[in-house]
Design an enzyme around this catalytic site. Structure first.
Site, PDB file in Angstrom:
ATOM      1  N   ASP A  38      -0.430   5.114  -1.640  1.00 34.19           N
ATOM      2  CA  ASP A  38      -1.455   4.083  -1.563  1.00 34.19           C
ATOM      3  C   ASP A  38      -2.588   4.617  -0.692  1.00 34.19           C
ATOM      4  O   ASP A  38      -2.536   4.493   0.519  1.00 34.19           O
ATOM      5  CB  ASP A  38      -0.857   2.806  -0.968  1.00 34.19           C
ATOM      6  CG  ASP A  38      -1.837   1.668  -0.824  1.00 34.19           C
ATOM      7  OD1 ASP A  38      -2.964   1.793  -1.341  1.00 34.19           O
ATOM      8  OD2 ASP A  38      -1.484   0.669  -0.175  1.00 34.19           O
ATOM      9  N   ASP A  45      -5.074   0.875  -7.733  1.00 38.83           N
ATOM     10  CA  ASP A  45      -4.635   0.551  -6.369  1.00 38.83           C
ATOM     11  C   ASP A  45      -3.741  -0.678  -6.331  1.00 38.83           C
ATOM     12  O   ASP A  45      -4.014  -1.630  -5.603  1.00 38.83           O
ATOM     13  CB  ASP A  45      -5.857   0.335  -5.464  1.00 38.83           C
ATOM     14  CG  ASP A  45      -5.474   0.142  -3.998  1.00 38.83           C
ATOM     15  OD1 ASP A  45      -4.387   0.583  -3.608  1.00 38.83           O
ATOM     16  OD2 ASP A  45      -6.272  -0.465  -3.262  1.00 38.83           O
ATOM     17  N   ASP A  80      -8.287   6.292   2.346  1.00 37.24           N
ATOM     18  CA  ASP A  80      -7.607   6.018   3.608  1.00 37.24           C
ATOM     19  C   ASP A  80      -6.191   5.484   3.388  1.00 37.24           C
ATOM     20  O   ASP A  80      -5.843   4.984   2.315  1.00 37.24           O
ATOM     21  CB  ASP A  80      -8.402   5.031   4.455  1.00 37.24           C
ATOM     22  CG  ASP A  80      -8.590   3.676   3.781  1.00 37.24           C
ATOM     23  OD1 ASP A  80      -8.891   3.653   2.570  1.00 37.24           O
ATOM     24  OD2 ASP A  80      -8.446   2.635   4.459  1.00 37.24           O
ATOM     25  N   HIS A 113       3.002   0.673   2.527  1.00 30.26           N
ATOM     26  CA  HIS A 113       2.828   0.228   3.911  1.00 30.26           C
ATOM     27  C   HIS A 113       4.148   0.207   4.677  1.00 30.26           C
ATOM     28  O   HIS A 113       4.278  -0.463   5.696  1.00 30.26           O
ATOM     29  CB  HIS A 113       2.167  -1.161   3.986  1.00 30.26           C
ATOM     30  CG  HIS A 113       0.773  -1.203   3.441  1.00 30.26           C
ATOM     31  ND1 HIS A 113      -0.081  -2.256   3.674  1.00 30.26           N
ATOM     32  CD2 HIS A 113       0.075  -0.318   2.682  1.00 30.26           C
ATOM     33  CE1 HIS A 113      -1.247  -2.034   3.071  1.00 30.26           C
ATOM     34  NE2 HIS A 113      -1.167  -0.853   2.462  1.00 30.26           N
ATOM     35  N   GLU A 143     -10.614   1.094   2.908  1.00 31.53           N
ATOM     36  CA  GLU A 143     -10.111  -0.047   2.143  1.00 31.53           C
ATOM     37  C   GLU A 143      -9.065  -0.805   2.940  1.00 31.53           C
ATOM     38  O   GLU A 143      -9.060  -2.038   2.980  1.00 31.53           O
ATOM     39  CB  GLU A 143      -9.526   0.429   0.805  1.00 31.53           C
ATOM     40  CG  GLU A 143      -9.219  -0.674  -0.188  1.00 31.53           C
ATOM     41  CD  GLU A 143      -7.843  -1.317  -0.031  1.00 31.53           C
ATOM     42  OE1 GLU A 143      -7.603  -2.386  -0.623  1.00 31.53           O
ATOM     43  OE2 GLU A 143      -6.999  -0.752   0.701  1.00 31.53           O
ATOM     44  N   GLU A 144      -8.192  -0.062   3.579  1.00 32.67           N
ATOM     45  CA  GLU A 144      -7.075  -0.686   4.286  1.00 32.67           C
ATOM     46  C   GLU A 144      -7.517  -1.488   5.504  1.00 32.67           C
ATOM     47  O   GLU A 144      -6.831  -2.417   5.923  1.00 32.67           O
ATOM     48  CB  GLU A 144      -6.059   0.378   4.712  1.00 32.67           C
ATOM     49  CG  GLU A 144      -5.420   1.162   3.572  1.00 32.67           C
ATOM     50  CD  GLU A 144      -4.450   0.349   2.751  1.00 32.67           C
ATOM     51  OE1 GLU A 144      -4.343  -0.887   2.973  1.00 32.67           O
ATOM     52  OE2 GLU A 144      -3.791   0.932   1.867  1.00 32.67           O
TER      53      GLU A 144
END
Length: 367
Positions: A105, A162, A77, A343, A138-139
């Site tokens: 990411d 990661d 994700d 991000h 995960e996010e």
């Protein structure tokens, strides 16, 4: 030798597939098909059912020639805005077009693992059984790792691809995180006619916040208020205000002390003004501590040296699937894979990072 064009094309294909948290099904289908075509055993769990996602974690087993099995993990994700990614290559660096994140990411991590496995196969390099986990969500709270089927990942050691930082960076410490929700309950009244008969929830919240220890607490501890909501018309004394906060620390005692401190600030404010409050918290994930004598750490540091990289141990203020895996009993750590400005719309990764990290992963995978 790592195939530069192949890993780059795989990475570009992956970032073009929309996969926000809880909606990773399309990238999951792509990866399952790809790994099955390569002849590997592919399974999925039902982790998505536990978090209302549309797919589960993907597990791939690569049979080995001997030795203790080892696991590798990266998540499928991405954070928003991550739909409709258009990758742009300039000066051997991959960017997004500027309207979305790139999605390195953590799709760079996925591409690196897959290329490393392909390289082992092409060169007939001996290796133990290798298990890959492509995790979901995960996010949005590491829900894939939290709800994973442990029987599908039968290893003791896990390398998570990661983290930012140059290739060769090894995250050996990461904080636990407490998520906190606070509600102040006052009493409404007409603010112009009878304000003295009301109790302002805004006033209680302001009082509590003014005494809270926030932002950087010490080298390994932070606290932050991320959201405050409440109120309406100016002629009404506000009777309800909600806050969301977090505390992170690598020290469990410090974490609990700050939780208790924040709660006391709320209690004191309500005593002063006569209202009430509700304080709830949850430990979102445990702290990660990699023992300095960890065999996995030693293996990775030696692998770095074998290919001419200088290993660098670091602590981080962020969490990852490593925290959850560590809490479940795995020996886990996270590698820096060269992704930068994650991000954000300026996210990028050098093509050299893709190939050099894939080379490092290959070295770690060897028997």
């Amino acid at each position: 030798m790592i195939n530069k064009d192949r890993i780059l094309n795989l990475f570009l294909d992956l970032v073009k597939i929309d996969s926000p948290s809880l909606k990773e099904k399309n990238v999951s289908k792509y990866l399952c098909s790809l790994m099955k075509e390569k002849g590997y055993e592919v399974t999925q769990d039902s982790a998505g059912d536990a978090c209302d996602g549309n797919t589960g974690n993907v597990f791939v087993r690569i049979p080995g020639t001997g030795g203790n099995p080892i696991g590798f993990s990266a998540h499928m994700d991405c954070v928003y805005p991550c739909c409709g990614v258009v990758p742009v290559i300039k000066d051997d660096i991959v960017y997004s077009s500027g309207d979305t994140v790139l999605g390195g990411d953590d799709k760079a991590g996925l591409a690196m693992m897959i290329e490393a496995v392909q390289h082992l196969k092409e060169e007939n390099i001996p290796h133990p059984d290798i298990y890959l986990m492509f995790s979901i969500c995960e996010e949005s709270g590491m829900h894939g790792a939290k709800n994973m089927d442990l029987t599908l990942f039968p290893v003791k050691e896990v390398v998570v691809l990661d983290s930012g930082g140059a290739v060769g960076t090894i995250v050996i410490e990461a904080p636990a995180k407490a998520g906190i929700d606070i509600t102040f309950i006052g009493k409404s009244a007409h603010a112009g006619i009878a304000p003295e008969s009301g109790i302002s929830a805004i006033q209680m919240a302001a009082e509590a916040i003014s005494y809270m220890k926030l932002l950087r607490i010490d080298k390994k501890t932070t606290a932050n208020l991320g959201r405050i909501e409440g109120g309406g018309a100016t002629n009404i004394v506000t009777d309800k205000v909600s806050l969301s906060a977090e505390i992170r620390s690598t020290n469990d005692q410090t974490l609990q002390e700050l939780i208790d401190h924040m709660k006391k600030c709320c209690a004191d404010a309500t005593v002063k003004f006569g209202g009430d409050y509700n304080f709830e918290y949850e430990i979102s994930y445990p702290a990660l501590h990699v023992d300095k004598n960890s065999p996995l750490l030693a293996r990775i540091e030696q692998s770095c040296k074998n290919i001419g990289l200088e290993p660098k141990q670091v602590s981080t203020g962020g969490g990852s699937d490593s925290n959850i895996l560590y809490g479940k009993g795995y020996s886990a750590l996270t590698l820096g894979i060269g992704m930068s400005k994650v991000h954000t719309l300026e996210e990028f990764i050098e093509i050299k990072s893709l190939t050099s990290c894939a080379e490092l992963v290959t070295e770690i995978m060897k028997s």
